[in-house]
Design an enzyme around this catalytic site. Structure first.
Site: not given
Ligand code: AMP
Ligand code: TRP
Length: 326
Positions: A111, A192, A195
């Site tokens: 980041k 992956k 968002k």
């Molecule tokens: P974040 O989007 O980083 O705030 O992630 C929120 C939660 O969703 C965390 O536990 C991440 O590990 C999970 N997560 C985020 N992106 C993915 C993805 N593409 N596949 C599975 N889990 C995800």
């Protein structure tokens, strides 16, 4: 009963990766564990945020927690900044963490890359995360694999403090997702699902309408051999779609391979659209019903009160053990 804690940042575009990888697991855990699910707004200000949008996203995530099935009567749903203990404990932990270990965190490296000067909060982010977890004497932290390093750091800090001041913290365990629970981007299935990806068709957001879901799936990258087989290294596109299909329907990937033996990608995708639309519709409806309700605000207030009650006990013990205050 064990205590479970996890958090999601209040950003837009919560997608099916977040749902299948994290939220679904949160729902399952609440039946036999004591669960706290937090919206970590203090973490999100490590990068600049528009105040109006931030508050709106905080309520979006809270409503989504509820809409996917996290029941505020069973679990404690609350906003991080509503519980002062998070920031207070973070400072105490900051004094027990080393700059060397923080500079090894890959999320910080990613980041801050390319920035001339990064906010100090981006550097100390994992300490605030450790405070979130340790504040509630958490036993289990369900998170994605990307958070493994942060959980390790949290454990290291807890053990270090316990060596100096016996019995201060419960040392938590991470509960990581299986590889199959990783949802990849629909347009670039070697990355992956995220968002922040620019192409909105790379993901299915939980609040997408039926048409957007359909378009995203029909456009999803596959390969040219036309065989529906799970093989993530060589057929990442179709393997990702199989993972999603299986996660939404509960039908195993093996059974899906058999069912679609000899069928084309087009037919498979049409059925997947149907499965995704069916699974997401009730979530969207529930979300729309509660997002602007007083019930949601009341649930968050009640959650913050319950979280505060637990955190105050921990802070009392921590301050006592460190000799802080009178
Ligand atoms: P974040 O989007 O980083 O705030 O992630 C929120 C939660 O969703 C965390 O536990 C991440 O590990 C999970 N997560 C985020 N992106 C993915 C993805 N593409 N596949 C599975 N889990 C995800
Ligand atoms: N860092 C986590 C993420 O980006 C979010 C988070 C903050 C968290 N505090 C937490 C997750 C405590 C689990 C426990 O996904």
């Amino acid at each position: 009963m064990k205590r479970v804690f996890s958090g999601v940042q209040p950003t837009g575009n919560i997608h099916i990766g977040n749902y299948l990888g994290a939220l679904k697991q949160f729902v399952e855990l609440q039946n036999d564990q004591e669960c706290l699910y937090c919206i970590v707004d203090l973490h999100s200000i490590t990068l600049p945020q528009d105040p109006k949008e931030l508050r709106s996203h905080t309520l979006d995530v809270a409503a989504l927690y509820w809409a996917v099935g996290i029941d505020p009567k069973k679990s404690i749903i609350f906003v991080q900044s509503d519980v002062p203990g998070h920031s207070e404990l973070a400072w105490i932990l900051t004094c027990n963490a080393y700059t060397g270990e923080l500079s090894r965190m890959t999320q910080f490296k990613d980041k801050s890359r390319g920035q001339e000067s990064a906010p100090a909060g981006l550097f100390t982010y994992p300490i605030l995360m450790a405070a979130d977890i340790l504040l509630y004497d958490t036993d289990i932290v369900p998170v994605g694999n990307d958070q493994k390093q942060h959980i390790e750091l949290c454990r290291d800090i807890a053990i270090r403090v316990n060596n100096k001041h016996k019995g201060t913290f419960t040392v938590p365990d991470g509960r990581f997702l299986k590889e199959g629970a990783r949802v990849m981007a629909l347009d670039e299935p070697d990355k992956k699902m995220s968002k922040s990806a620019e192409n909105a068709f790379s993901r299915i957001s939980l609040l997408d309408d039926d048409n957007k879901i359909k378009k995203s799936i029909m456009r999803a990258t596959t390969d040219s051999d036309g065989i529906i087989k799970y093989n993530p290294s060589e057929k990442s596109g179709i393997s990702n779609l199989l993972t999603i299909y299986s996660a939404f329907t509960g039908v195993s990937i093996e059974s899906l391979e058999k069912k679609y033996d000899g069928c084309g990608y087009g037919d498979f995708k049409k059925d997947l659209v149907e499965a995704a639309v069916t699974a997401l519709k009730p979530i969207r409806e529930q979300f729309n019903e509660i997002r602007h309700s007083q019930e949601l605000i009341d649930a968050l207030k009640n959650g913050a009160e319950r979280a505060n009650a637990i955190s105050e006990k921990t802070m009392k013990r921590v301050k006592e053990n460190f000799g802080l205050g009178i």
